[in-house]
Motif scaffolding. Sequence first.
Motif, short mmCIF file in Angstrom:
data_model
loop_
_atom_site.label_atom_id
_atom_site.label_comp_id
_atom_site.label_asym_id
_atom_site.label_seq_id
_atom_site.Cartn_x
_atom_site.Cartn_y
_atom_site.Cartn_z
N HIS A 55 0.83 -1.21 0.00
CA HIS A 55 0.00 0.00 0.00
C HIS A 55 0.87 1.25 0.00
O HIS A 55 1.90 1.33 0.65
CB HIS A 55 -0.92 -0.01 1.24
N LYS A 56 0.42 2.25 -0.79
CA LYS A 56 1.12 3.53 -0.84
C LYS A 56 0.16 4.60 -1.33
O LYS A 56 -0.53 4.42 -2.33
CB LYS A 56 2.32 3.45 -1.78
N THR A 57 0.10 5.73 -0.61
CA THR A 57 -0.67 6.88 -1.08
C THR A 57 0.31 7.99 -1.42
O THR A 57 1.01 8.52 -0.54
CB THR A 57 -1.66 7.37 -0.01
N THR A 58 0.37 8.32 -2.69
CA THR A 58 1.30 9.36 -3.13
C THR A 58 0.89 9.78 -4.54
O THR A 58 -0.13 9.32 -5.08
CB THR A 58 2.76 8.86 -3.11
N TYR A 59 1.68 10.65 -5.17
CA TYR A 59 1.39 11.11 -6.52
C TYR A 59 2.07 10.21 -7.55
O TYR A 59 3.27 9.96 -7.48
CB TYR A 59 1.85 12.56 -6.69
N PHE A 60 1.25 9.71 -8.48
CA PHE A 60 1.75 8.91 -9.58
C PHE A 60 1.13 9.42 -10.89
O PHE A 60 0.01 9.95 -10.89
CB PHE A 60 1.34 7.44 -9.42
N PRO A 61 1.80 9.23 -12.03
CA PRO A 61 1.17 9.50 -13.33
C PRO A 61 0.00 8.55 -13.52
O PRO A 61 0.14 7.34 -13.37
CB PRO A 61 2.29 9.23 -14.33
N LEU A 62 -1.17 9.11 -13.85
CA LEU A 62 -2.39 8.33 -13.96
C LEU A 62 -3.19 8.79 -15.17
O LEU A 62 -3.25 9.99 -15.46
CB LEU A 62 -3.24 8.48 -12.69
N ALA A 63 -3.79 7.82 -15.86
CA ALA A 63 -4.65 8.14 -17.00
C ALA A 63 -5.88 7.24 -16.95
O ALA A 63 -5.80 6.09 -16.50
CB ALA A 63 -3.92 7.95 -18.32
N PHE A 64 -7.00 7.77 -17.42
CA PHE A 64 -8.23 6.97 -17.56
C PHE A 64 -8.51 6.80 -19.04
O PHE A 64 -8.51 7.76 -19.81
CB PHE A 64 -9.41 7.64 -16.87
N ILE A 65 -8.73 5.55 -19.45
CA ILE A 65 -8.99 5.22 -20.86
C ILE A 65 -10.46 4.87 -20.99
O ILE A 65 -10.87 3.71 -20.77
CB ILE A 65 -8.11 4.05 -21.34
N THR A 125 -0.28 5.09 -22.86
CA THR A 125 0.77 5.37 -21.88
C THR A 125 1.58 6.62 -22.23
O THR A 125 2.60 6.89 -21.61
CB THR A 125 1.74 4.17 -21.78
N HIS A 126 1.10 7.38 -23.21
CA HIS A 126 1.83 8.58 -23.63
C HIS A 126 1.85 9.60 -22.50
O HIS A 126 0.85 9.81 -21.79
CB HIS A 126 1.17 9.20 -24.87
N PRO A 127 2.99 10.26 -22.27
CA PRO A 127 3.10 11.24 -21.17
C PRO A 127 2.04 12.33 -21.23
O PRO A 127 1.59 12.83 -20.19
CB PRO A 127 4.49 11.83 -21.36
N ASN A 128 1.62 12.71 -22.44
CA ASN A 128 0.60 13.75 -22.56
C ASN A 128 -0.75 13.32 -22.00
O ASN A 128 -1.61 14.14 -21.71
CB ASN A 128 0.44 14.17 -24.02
#
Length: 358
Positions: A203-213, A252-255
């Motif tokens: 478990h970890k709560t932190t900031y990650f790059p996230l996208a919804f498809i 998975t593109h950074p944009n």
Amino acid sequence: MGSSTSLPKANTTFSLALFNKLSDDNKTANIFFSPFSISSAMAMVMLGARGNTAIQMSETLKFQDCQDDVHTSFGQLLSRLKTPGASIGLSVANRLYGEKSYTFKEDFLKQSRMHYSAELESVDFKNMCEQSRVKINSWMEKQTKGKIKDVLAKGTVNELTSLVLVNAIYFKGDWSAKFSSSDSRHARFEVNKTDTKPVMMMHKTTYFPLAFIPEVNCQVIKPAVILSQAVFLPVYIFLEKQLTYETFVEWTHPNRMKNTEVDVRLPRFKMEETYDLENVLTSMGMVDAFDVGVSWALCFLGDGCRSGPRRWERRVSFFASAATASAAATAAVASSSSSSGPPSPRSVAATAAAQAGQ
């Protein structure tokens, strides 16, 4: 011929095609394999393939449209896979084990050294096949820091074995945001809409790059070991048919990824999988390589001996917790069914073991 492509694109396309095939064969099983280990070992075999066999191997591995020579590209890629930082260890090693009484083609040995850093070591398969098998397994175990053991099972090599090509990969790195063992909790893992299994969840709560498809109702997160890593989180749908090279790059593109505070829970797990790669690769188009009636002539041997890959063995192991470590090994064994006859195809096995957590 289609538009030219790069080796990384070819390897990714093959990876997803193999993933699709294994998923078709068993839609509910866990799937775990190292496509790069398979691709690089088979590319070494391709150095000796000729005619229709070479064409089929190239098409199955998705190399046919590479804009540059495949082997030159592999050499350049392997040279770039160096440790990028102190927190990461990455090594790829290749080696050839040849029957000491045989003379191997100098061009094949030269190309293996040049592109794959694969040196030839002479062994006595004819009189000491079991000792040779143990020697090869020991080398792969050493290269994978003890993670991969006994890739070649008893009986895999015998007195008719002429050549074994092996690839070993080892990786170890830290998470960009480390998981603490003290934060692991007992939880239920949702296998599907109705079934759950008890697991120990990191478990970890932190900031990650996230996208919804939205088109596939799926989230993509990059909890990011320093090298690229993406975790797909579908909502009870199968993504296999939607996953192509193009969709993978797009999703998975950074944009498309937004740095978001996320409550991440990843299960600690251990699994082991075995695949019959002969049947899988044959169904994907690599037919002649395993056809006893086809003289596909690998041209490994100086006397033109018709010796082909009798067996493919793969074992993969994956470990992840506060730090991650993974290893993979692939071995291709070339043998003849008799001292003077054509190759005798056997079952092709791939075994994968995985563990995450402490």
